[in-house]
Design a protein around this motif. Sequence first.
Motif, PDB file in Angstrom:
ATOM      1  N   VAL A  15       0.810  -1.232   0.000  1.00 42.49           N
ATOM      2  CA  VAL A  15       0.000   0.000   0.000  1.00 42.49           C
ATOM      3  C   VAL A  15       0.841   1.279   0.000  1.00 42.49           C
ATOM      4  O   VAL A  15       0.483   2.255  -0.657  1.00 42.49           O
ATOM      5  CB  VAL A  15      -0.941  -0.014   1.238  1.00 42.49           C
ATOM      6  N   ASP A  16       1.961   1.259   0.712  1.00 43.92           N
ATOM      7  CA  ASP A  16       2.713   2.502   0.929  1.00 43.92           C
ATOM      8  C   ASP A  16       3.915   2.593  -0.024  1.00 43.92           C
ATOM      9  O   ASP A  16       4.836   1.775   0.027  1.00 43.92           O
ATOM     10  CB  ASP A  16       3.178   2.566   2.388  1.00 43.92           C
ATOM     11  N   GLU A  17       3.878   3.642  -0.856  1.00 46.26           N
ATOM     12  CA  GLU A  17       4.889   3.788  -1.905  1.00 46.26           C
ATOM     13  C   GLU A  17       6.302   3.952  -1.341  1.00 46.26           C
ATOM     14  O   GLU A  17       7.258   3.363  -1.851  1.00 46.26           O
ATOM     15  CB  GLU A  17       4.515   5.015  -2.748  1.00 46.26           C
ATOM     16  N   THR A  18       6.418   4.749  -0.276  1.00 44.80           N
ATOM     17  CA  THR A  18       7.744   5.014   0.298  1.00 44.80           C
ATOM     18  C   THR A  18       8.328   3.739   0.899  1.00 44.80           C
ATOM     19  O   THR A  18       9.500   3.408   0.671  1.00 44.80           O
ATOM     20  CB  THR A  18       7.621   6.109   1.395  1.00 44.80           C
ATOM     21  N   THR A  19       7.502   3.030   1.659  1.00 37.77           N
ATOM     22  CA  THR A  19       7.974   1.777   2.264  1.00 37.77           C
ATOM     23  C   THR A  19       8.391   0.793   1.178  1.00 37.77           C
ATOM     24  O   THR A  19       9.414   0.107   1.293  1.00 37.77           O
ATOM     25  CB  THR A  19       6.846   1.145   3.126  1.00 37.77           C
TER      26      THR A  19
ATOM     27  N   GLY B 101      -1.367  -4.910  10.594  1.00 35.72           N
ATOM     28  CA  GLY B 101      -0.692  -3.847  11.335  1.00 35.72           C
ATOM     29  C   GLY B 101      -1.428  -2.523  11.256  1.00 35.72           C
ATOM     30  O   GLY B 101      -0.799  -1.460  11.199  1.00 35.72           O
ATOM     31  N   GLY B 102      -2.743  -2.564  11.207  1.00 37.78           N
ATOM     32  CA  GLY B 102      -3.527  -1.319  11.183  1.00 37.78           C
ATOM     33  C   GLY B 102      -3.678  -0.723   9.796  1.00 37.78           C
ATOM     34  O   GLY B 102      -4.294   0.332   9.634  1.00 37.78           O
ATOM     35  N   ILE B 103      -3.134  -1.373   8.779  1.00 38.38           N
ATOM     36  CA  ILE B 103      -3.250  -0.843   7.407  1.00 38.38           C
ATOM     37  C   ILE B 103      -4.311  -1.625   6.645  1.00 38.38           C
ATOM     38  O   ILE B 103      -4.264  -2.857   6.581  1.00 38.38           O
ATOM     39  CB  ILE B 103      -1.901  -0.946   6.675  1.00 38.38           C
TER      40      ILE B 103
END
Lengths: 67, 286
Positions: A15-19, B101-103
């Motif tokens: 979901v997270d681009e930076t991660t 994890g909350g996502i």
Amino acid sequence: MSDSHLESFLARIYVDETTRAKFLADPRSEALKAGLTAEQVEDIVKIDRDGLELLAASLKSKKQGRR
Amino acid sequence: MVDRDRFGLGWRPKLALGILSNLDRIDIVEVIADDFFRAPRRERRALRTLAAQTPITLHGVSLGLASSVAVETKRLEQMARLCGEVEPVSWSEHLAFVRGGGIEIGHLAAPPRSSATIDGAVANLRRARAIVGVAPQIENVATLIDPPGSDRDEATWVSEIIRHSESDLLLDLHNLHANALNFNFDPVDFISRIPPERISAIHLAGGKWIGRKGAQRLLDDHLHDVPDPVYELLEEVGARAPQALTVIIERDGNFPPIEWLIDELERARRAVARGRQRAAQKAIAA
């Protein structure tokens, strides 16, 4: 705990681009930082990179479509 | 033995008029349960009215049953309340994880295929059965990524969950078709490894190819027609599954005229009938 750690880590890199960018730049150290077990780290460094990119793009377009 | 196979469509607001005008040709309607968890009273009343006119099956999309993490009780209670109000003939959910994890992933993600997620899914299914009162049918999901942390193939993983739970399989044949093409396995071999008496429902849909040359994947987007190979897989299931099947066509957008979808349903009926005929001929020959 370790199995839920893996699911949480996958959720983050999906979901997270930076991660995801950090992970793709240095998968082993990012996986270790996330608290994955040695076995999970060995698995995740072999990640299907094409699949990861396509999944992330598909999730992003789905999210944009929902707005 | 086969009682009566049923063929139906997924309920979508843009298909509502077409579905309601063709209830004589649609045996069952599948409704996304999550759309009604927090719906106003009048919408829930409308759903009960629909359920009084035609058999309904409820389909969940956000429980995240296939996870090493326990499903929150409040989510199962929402499903239980809706099932209590609508009295569906069945309910179903996916073998997916949807958060961690909350996502919130915002998608049905394939979990690592491991003993941890098998144990987690079986425990979640036991709780779902206890809280809702009926075990859900469980659906195989499409995935664009080979799930990291997997130590077994999908057919083995799905079969193990089925064997250790009371849940039958809702076999999504387009998900199977897509995974087979994306990860190079034989979908008929997959079907042959699932206990046939545990396949009780089928999803059909379409998709499209995405990605750059050399790294393409088939995306299950529910925006396209059901492709020919999926009907062939349906015939295979019809030849193997001894009990009545509920077959649902899922279409989420790019809607064709309702007649087109009814034609797809007729094609599905013919595919199952061919499979049933093959099974009957095989039984006579034996």
